[in-house]
Design an enzyme around this catalytic site. Structure first.
Site, PDB file in Angstrom:
ATOM      1  N   HIS A 276       0.762  -1.099  -0.156  1.00  0.00           N
ATOM      2  CA  HIS A 276       0.042   0.004  -0.133  1.00  0.00           C
ATOM      3  C   HIS A 276       1.024   1.259   0.055  1.00  0.00           C
ATOM      4  O   HIS A 276       0.793   1.945  -0.749  1.00  0.00           O
ATOM      5  CB  HIS A 276      -0.951   0.193   1.101  1.00  0.00           C
ATOM      6  CG  HIS A 276      -2.072  -0.905   1.201  1.00  0.00           C
ATOM      7  ND1 HIS A 276      -2.681  -1.364   0.119  1.00  0.00           N
ATOM      8  CD2 HIS A 276      -2.169  -1.916   2.222  1.00  0.00           C
ATOM      9  CE1 HIS A 276      -3.356  -2.612   0.424  1.00  0.00           C
ATOM     10  NE2 HIS A 276      -3.154  -3.056   1.751  1.00  0.00           N
ATOM     11  N   ASP A 327      -5.097  -8.111  -3.321  1.00  0.00           N
ATOM     12  CA  ASP A 327      -5.257  -8.098  -1.920  1.00  0.00           C
ATOM     13  C   ASP A 327      -6.513  -8.636  -1.128  1.00  0.00           C
ATOM     14  O   ASP A 327      -6.688  -9.714  -1.081  1.00  0.00           O
ATOM     15  CB  ASP A 327      -5.381  -6.526  -1.618  1.00  0.00           C
ATOM     16  CG  ASP A 327      -5.208  -6.064   0.000  1.00  0.00           C
ATOM     17  OD1 ASP A 327      -5.242  -7.168   0.743  1.00  0.00           O
ATOM     18  OD2 ASP A 327      -5.332  -4.722   0.347  1.00  0.00           O
TER      19      ASP A 327
END
Length: 454
Positions: A276, A327
């Site tokens: 991220h 994810d």
């Protein structure tokens, strides 16, 4: 495995699209020979369309796939989404996790993914009770990947605390986090070592390490996790600055950003991948790039959870290789992740052309595999793993552009629905759009997810 021959109508070789490419696989699952400009050899399997190196899904939480379509109502935040995630996690057993992950990994194979990085922290039974085999959940994931025909880098994750405690110590895990925790980094390392030793004999598997986040691993334990990965030469991943609330809490507890905290405790380096990295300072960007740490961007999850758009351009310029992950599996489509990284940056800056299609494909292939501990993968070249995927060039999305623009077609037009073939280690895992060992992937997903919601 016997030697096999595949003939590709078009294939991407070293950044260009070649015609009539013959791929000879060796018995050990690598590419023995790659030759362009060939007629179809006798006995070859013909792959019509554009063949690419197999895609690498650098960041996965397999059990999040059970949340798709159930967390989209109302407004909410990352933190309210997390409560729903905890409830789903609490229902999983080794058997039910195997069934779900097998279906999820089969979905990935249908999307052209040949290696998955599984960020795994569901270690124990609800309440923290140890299974008779302390690695039963990890073993379930390794078996699920084998059953679905994928390679897996299982990133065994240290998750020891619920947040920052007084004086830099960690706050004890909350009830729903107890099954994630080994108590201490040393206890985590002992369990992870046992799993890594077992996986060492599996041709499809590698075990690496992960720090869940600076919230979940107290500062005093970070060096132990990083040291374990360093001693084994294993990849080390970490959720970094996904939320501004994490940054604020870290500054309050330690007087520095999460990236600086990781650097000060020896976590950052060329084997490290930050996931991220959405809310970074300029100093954070320089720290990551200067240490050679990679960054995994997960655009579909980051926008689904309203996390924000990370400074991917600045990170790459600073020296951080970029990779991509699905994810939470809001969608499983690495081509969409590649496209989204560029298009999100266009929205943020109101300019175009931050990455070429070739650069985006490298993030989805070569650099993703390297982040998962397989630096020789992600290329169609002799000696590399015989892992590749073929996209249709005649679907309603891809028809029209000339084949030499295959990279642009793949990134900016194609979707996972255009994958026709996936080969892993020379084995034909997806043939003509159908999985060869999980014949009804949708049915397997439906059965596994329904069992968790009833």
């Amino acid at each position: 495995m016997r030697q096999l021959t595949y003939w590709c109508e078009h294939a991407r070789l070293d950044g260009t699209v070649a015609e009539g490419v013959t791929l000879h696989t060796a018995p050990d699952g690598t590419l023995a020979e790659v030759r362009a400009g060939q007629e179809v050899p006798d006995g070859a399997t013909v792959l019509r369309g554009l063949t690419l190196p197999g895609l690498a899904n650098t960041h996965s939480h397999a059990f999040h796939r059970a949340l798709r379509g159930t967390t989209q109502t109302g407004r909410g935040t990352f933190w309210t989404w997390r409560e729903l995630m905890y409830r789903t996690a609490a229902r999983l057993t080794p058997d039910s996790y195997h069934a779900l992950a097998r279906a999820v990994y089969a979905e990935m194979a249908l999307a052209g993914i040949t290696r998955v990085g599984e960020f795994h922290y569901l270690h124990h039974a609800p309440g923290g009770t140890r299974y008779a085999d302390p690695n039963a959940m990890g073993e379930a994931l390794l078996a699920a990947a084998a059953d679905a025909g994928l390679r897996i880098t299982l990133l065994d994750t240290a998750y020891l605390a619920s947040g920052f405690g007084p004086g830099g110590t960690g706050a004890p895990p909350e009830e729903h986090q107890l099954r994630f925790s080994d108590g201490t980094a040393d206890a985590w390392a002992e369990r992870a070592s046992a799993l890594a030793d077992r996986a060492a004999v599996l041709p499809h598997a590698l075990v690496g390490a992960a720090v869940h986040s600076v919230r979940a691993v107290p500062a005093g334990e970070l060096a132990a996790v990083a040291g374990w990965a360093g001693e084994r030469g294993a990849p080390l991943h970490v959720h970094l600055s996904e939320q501004t609330a994490e940054n604020d809490a870290c500054r309050a507890a330690h007087g520095r950003t999460p990236a600086r905290l990781l650097a000060d405790h020896g976590v950052l380096g060329p084997r490290t991948t930050a996931v991220h990295a959405t809310h970074l300072t300029d100093e954070d960007v320089a720290l990551l790039g200067g240490t050679g740490a990679g960054v995994c961007m997960c655009p579909t999850t980051e926008r689904d959870l309203a996390d924000g758009i990370g400074p991917a351009v600045a990170l790459q310029r600073a020296g951080s290789p970029l990779s991509l992950g699905s994810d939470s599996h809001a969608v499983v489509d690495l081509l969409e992740e590649a496209r989204a990284m560029e298009l999100d940056e266009r929205l943020r800056t109101r300019t175009r052309g931050h990455w070429s299609a070739d650069q985006l494909l490298r993030a989805a292939t070569e650099d993703g595999h390297a982040a998962l501990g397989a630096p020789g993968a992600g290329r169609l070249t002799p000696g590399a793993p015989a892992d590749f995927t073929t996209l249709a060039l005649d679907s309603v999305r891809t028809a029209g552009p000339p084949p030499e623009l295959g990279a642009e077609t793949a990134v900016f037009a194609a979707t996972a629905a255009d994958v026709r073939h996936t080969v892993v280690g020379g084995r034909h895992i997806v043939r003509d759009g159908a999985h060869t060992t999980v014949p009804d992937v949708a049915g397997a997903l439906r059965t596994a997810i329904t069992a968790l919601h009833t």
